[in-house]
Write an enzyme that holds these catalytic residues in place. Structure first.
Site, short mmCIF file in Angstrom:
data_model
loop_
_atom_site.label_atom_id
_atom_site.label_comp_id
_atom_site.label_asym_id
_atom_site.label_seq_id
_atom_site.Cartn_x
_atom_site.Cartn_y
_atom_site.Cartn_z
N ASP A 149 2.35 1.94 3.34
CA ASP A 149 3.28 0.96 3.92
C ASP A 149 4.72 1.39 3.64
O ASP A 149 5.64 1.01 4.35
CB ASP A 149 3.15 -0.43 3.27
CG ASP A 149 1.76 -1.00 3.38
OD1 ASP A 149 1.06 -0.66 4.33
OD2 ASP A 149 1.39 -1.79 2.48
N HIS A 160 0.89 -1.17 0.00
CA HIS A 160 0.00 0.00 0.00
C HIS A 160 0.92 1.22 0.00
O HIS A 160 2.02 1.16 0.57
CB HIS A 160 -0.83 0.12 1.28
CG HIS A 160 -1.75 -1.02 1.58
ND1 HIS A 160 -1.34 -2.14 2.23
CD2 HIS A 160 -3.07 -1.18 1.37
CE1 HIS A 160 -2.37 -2.96 2.41
NE2 HIS A 160 -3.44 -2.40 1.89
#
Ligand code: XLS
Ligand code: NI
Ligand code: NI
Length: 439
Positions: free
Chosen positions: A105, A102
């Site tokens: 992340d 993501h």
């Protein structure tokens, strides 16, 4: 750069009799099964969020694991780079060729999205640098449109047009990064796309808006040269009570309704299928027969718990039936992303390796056993025979569409006696599975 996972060697295949915990017992990347190498059947991926991010925090307690990877402060760019170093060392030691991420992340999210985007540019440059000289690639990217408080009422389904624009901005950037890293796919998991109560929700309006956002994402992606698949990752609930992408069948209906089915396939997660009250195999089959089996989030739930526990898969039965579906479908265009995390008390670096060794060996065994089931042939043969009445006579006419309701009724009237469809032989077939699994 110094070694992060000190004392952990490159993990090698040692075979089923090995007692070395840091070795593969079944995953032998070069072993050929049904004409293809295991490593080609099983493009494994590391989920950035669980492996490099999740540190054991749950609703009742804080981190139990150290995922700083040597950075002096978490949620900094120093930490973001340390995660990249750790991720690449980890993947190389395990022979994992793909990763999934993501946006948030990769870098800490700033209040100003322009700052977050600059950080994403910087970190993706660094990831590209690390990719060079390795054969590690990006399986898929996605935007986290559920963590930030602005998404509390949804992203594409938000009541706020400003929030909708933030979602669009994140998708745009996540697509840029995915393309930059050569990603094979782009995922939509509708974390907050659903509702808690119909008292405040216009479902039709929200679904139309989600579809429009997906269409805009496809148009943008294609305009910057993204040729891979977009995926919906169905999930019935959690965090929302009702989620729009409930299961494979629901997501397929949605994609067809809004004309998105040419660009999208499904990313099926084992634990999401079971939360929907299905088996993992069911959602794989529904995707496959609709030509939409794209990728897999490989994990396992706990039937005693009603949420997404994201455990490393260890059920060989489940993995076998999964691989049976994958083999029968002719493989995946995506891969097997371990959307899995260590249990909270498994809190050492070594446990991270045990998690992946377990997951990779489970799927390798599943592949071996699924190929053996197909080779054995009794299940496929049984299914074929079970529908034999459609091969000739009235059955063949039904299949070819060359009949009428009157003709079928007349056929039944001629038969007079009750028709016998024959035994389903479930217990016999289950014993065939056991025999193949354990011989
Ligand atoms: C959460 C989902 C999530 C997706 C990516 O349940 O599995 O991790 O895979 O957003
Ligand atoms: Ni999940
Ligand atoms: Ni997932």
């Amino acid at each position: 750069m110094s070694e992060i996972f000190k004392g952990i060697p490159a993990i090698a295949y040692e075979g089923k009799d090995s007692k070395n915990p840091l070795s593969f017992k079944y995953y032998d990347p070069d072993r050929v099964i049904m004409g293809k190498k295991m490593s080609e059947h099983l493009p494994f991926a590391m989920a950035w969020w669980h492996n490099l991010g999740a540190a054991g925090t749950d609703m009742f307690g804080r981190d139990t694991m150290d995922k700083s990877f040597g950075a002096s402060e978490k949620a900094t760019m120093e930490h973001a780079r340390a995660k990249v170093d750790a991720g690449f060392e980890f993947m190389e030691k395990l022979g994992i060729k793909y990763f999934c991420f993501h946006d948030v992340d990769l870098v800490p999210e700033a209040d100003d999205i322009n700052v977050t985007n600059e950080r994403l540019d910087e970190i993706s440059d660094y990831i590209l640098e690390k990719m060079q000289g390795t054969d590690i690639k990006c399986l898929w990217g996605t935007a986290n449109m559920f963590g930030n408080p602005r998404f509390m009422n949804g992203a594409g389904s938000s009541n706020s047009a400003d929030v909708y624009c933030f979602a669009a901005a994140q998708i745009k950037k996540a697509l840029d990064v995915t393309v930059k890293l050569g990603g094979r796919g782009y995922v939509f998991w509708g974390g907050r796309e659903g509702y808690e109560t119909l008292l405040n929700t216009d479902v039709k309006f929200e679904q139309e808006n989600i579809a429009r956002l997906m269409r805009l994402a496809v148009d943008y992606g294609r305009s910057i040269g993204f040729t891979g698949d977009f995926y919906i990752e169905p999930k019935p609930k959690e965090p929302m009570k009702h989620q729009y992408d409930f299961d494979a069948a629901t997501a397929i209906g949605f994609l067809r309704q809004y004309g998105l089915d040419k660009d999208f396939k499904l990313n099926i997660e084992a634990n999401h299928a079971t939360l929907a009250g299905h088996t993992f195999q069911h959602d794989l089959r529904i995707s496959a027969i609709n030509g939409m089996l794209g990728s897999i989030d490989a994990n396992q739930g706990d039937t005693l718990l009603g949420w997404d526990t994201d455990e490393f898969p260890w059920s060989v039965y489940e993995a076998t039936m999964c691989m049976y579906e994958v083999l029968e479908a002719g493989g995946l265009t995506g891969g097997f992303n371990f959307d899995s995390k260590n249990r909270r008390p498994s809190n050492t670096y070594e446990d991270m390796f045990h998690g992946f060794i377990l997951g990779m060996d489970t799927f390798a065994l599943g592949l071996i056993k699924a190929a053996a089931l197909i080779d054995d042939g009794r299940i496929d043969e049984f299914i074929k025979e079970r529908y034999a009445s459609y091969k000739t006579g009235i059955g063949a006419k039904i299949r070819s569409g060359n009949t009428t309701l009157e003709e079928l009724a007349a056929h039944a009237a001629d038969l007079k006696a009750p028709a016998d469809p024959g035994s389903g032989r479930q217990e016999y077939l289950e014993s065939v599975v056991n025999q193949v699994l354990f011989s």
